[in-house]
Design an enzyme around this catalytic site. Sequence first.
Site, PDB file in Angstrom:
ATOM      1  N   LYS A   1      -0.085   3.723  -2.638  1.00 16.84           N
ATOM      2  CA  LYS A   1      -0.901   4.712  -2.628  1.00 16.84           C
ATOM      3  C   LYS A   1      -0.494   6.122  -2.452  1.00 16.84           C
ATOM      4  O   LYS A   1      -0.977   7.098  -2.581  1.00 16.84           O
ATOM      5  CB  LYS A   1      -1.933   4.361  -1.498  1.00 16.84           C
TER       6      LYS A   1
ATOM      7  N   LYS B   1       2.774   6.577   5.419  1.00 15.60           N
ATOM      8  CA  LYS B   1       2.098   5.632   4.904  1.00 15.60           C
ATOM      9  C   LYS B   1       2.487   4.298   5.331  1.00 15.60           C
ATOM     10  O   LYS B   1       3.782   4.204   5.480  1.00 15.60           O
ATOM     11  CB  LYS B   1       1.968   5.737   3.442  1.00 15.60           C
TER      12      LYS B   1
ATOM     13  N   SER C   1      -6.476   3.128   4.108  1.00 20.97           N
ATOM     14  CA  SER C   1      -5.735   2.492   3.010  1.00 20.97           C
ATOM     15  C   SER C   1      -6.685   1.742   1.980  1.00 20.97           C
ATOM     16  O   SER C   1      -6.565   0.437   1.560  1.00 20.97           O
ATOM     17  CB  SER C   1      -4.719   1.484   3.168  1.00 20.97           C
TER      18      SER C   1
ATOM     19  N   SER D   1       0.836  -1.161  -0.039  1.00 16.71           N
ATOM     20  CA  SER D   1       0.003   0.052  -0.084  1.00 16.71           C
ATOM     21  C   SER D   1       0.960   1.101  -0.155  1.00 16.71           C
ATOM     22  O   SER D   1       0.055   2.409  -0.019  1.00 16.71           O
ATOM     23  CB  SER D   1      -0.860   0.111   1.041  1.00 16.71           C
TER      24      SER D   1
END
Length: 460
Positions: A66, A225, A123, A63
């Site tokens: 992203k 993140k 997420s 993720s």
Amino acid sequence: MRFTSPTRPRFQRLTILSGTLSALLLGGTVAAGAAEYAGIVMDAKTGQTLYSHQADSLRYPASLTKMMTLYITFEAMKAGKIGKNTQIPMSAHCSRRPPTKIGIRPGGSIRVEPAILSLVTKSANDVSCALGEYFAGSEARFGKVMTAKARGLGMSKTVFRNPHGLPDSKQVTTARDMARLGIALREHFPEYYDYFATRSFSYGKARYGNHNKLLGHVRGVDGIKTGYTRASGFNLVSSVKADGRSIVAVVMGGRTGASRNAQMKKLIAGYLSKASRQGSGNLIARAAPAGVQYGMTIASIDPSDLPLPMRNPAFRQPEAITRSNAVVAVAAAPQLPPAPVSAYAPVAPRPQQIVASHTPPEPVARIDTIKTSSTVPGAGQWVVQVASVGSPQQANSMIASMQQKASSLLAKRQGFTVPFVKDGTEYHRVRFAGFDGKSDAWSVCKGLKRQKIACYAVQQ
């Protein structure tokens, strides 16, 4: 995986020994054990690498992907192409993306601002997919847009195939590239960066907490993140600002979220104090948003938006990101072990580091004769590169075109090309020389960007 303090000499000795044994046993292939942990700490003001371990070896981003989806979203907002209240439609395909997700039904939609928050905190894979489809028409096409953007930001080893990071064996990155992306998000979008500090947000009747547990618990951490799949392990990119210092740190391949967080805390404690209080912080070239057509059509990427376009004959270029007068490249994905069928499948082999596909080409001794003055810049001089093209004729045409389009900046500069070979094909870097050092080259490059000509300054 056992994390050890990076400041201890024993850790360094064990790391060297482990890497040596792995290389001897596997003939250059990254061993599973050696590939489990990658980390880097970069000074966000000077660009100096304060700590590095396996920072250039290939990893699955999960993720962390992203971050690039958000970069392109912020870019569209800054360009005025979308606003916080723009509705992002949810297709049946995106609604079926596996968790984690928000759960918007097919035919529904979500506004841009809660979409951003859903990526930062939850997420959400369904929302990431919807953003990709909105900007480029499909996840696959958006992956090409993301990869092209990565090249423009200097992320030389990253290949994106989807907007969310669900398993794909050809979607790879490195800790160093993720650090560059983290710094670029801070530098280019200060007006939106605070989204990454969101601890929780509500959507409908649900409230979602941020997966980044360091927020509010480690002094100075303001984002960015987390990421996890079985194949990638637990990943984390952290931005830290305290005492006039600023760093971005990356941990990839943790066995658990707790061990990953513990290692990140050690890196922050060990290296924040070593960061400089000086420096402009202007480290990553800003990719110009102009030329990107956002909306429910395939994204059209202007070749001038990409400082390092390259062409791979084996890779079919989509019409959306090519023009007749320049060749925009999206790097071909490396051949890696098959990806697991879902985010929760058994652990897959780590990506192999494929040196031939990802290391920069060796310097070529010769320089093309295409030039506008009698001398060729020597080693150590600062030059500005505007493109890479497939033939001397294209290069010659581009030099003339650039000098006409930006005559006030380039008319008196020396245009020349440097050929290099990649995958058996020769390309030609289009460059200009005649600058009085780094600051002069950077100043001209900034002027070119204002005229929608992407570029970057480099020392020969």
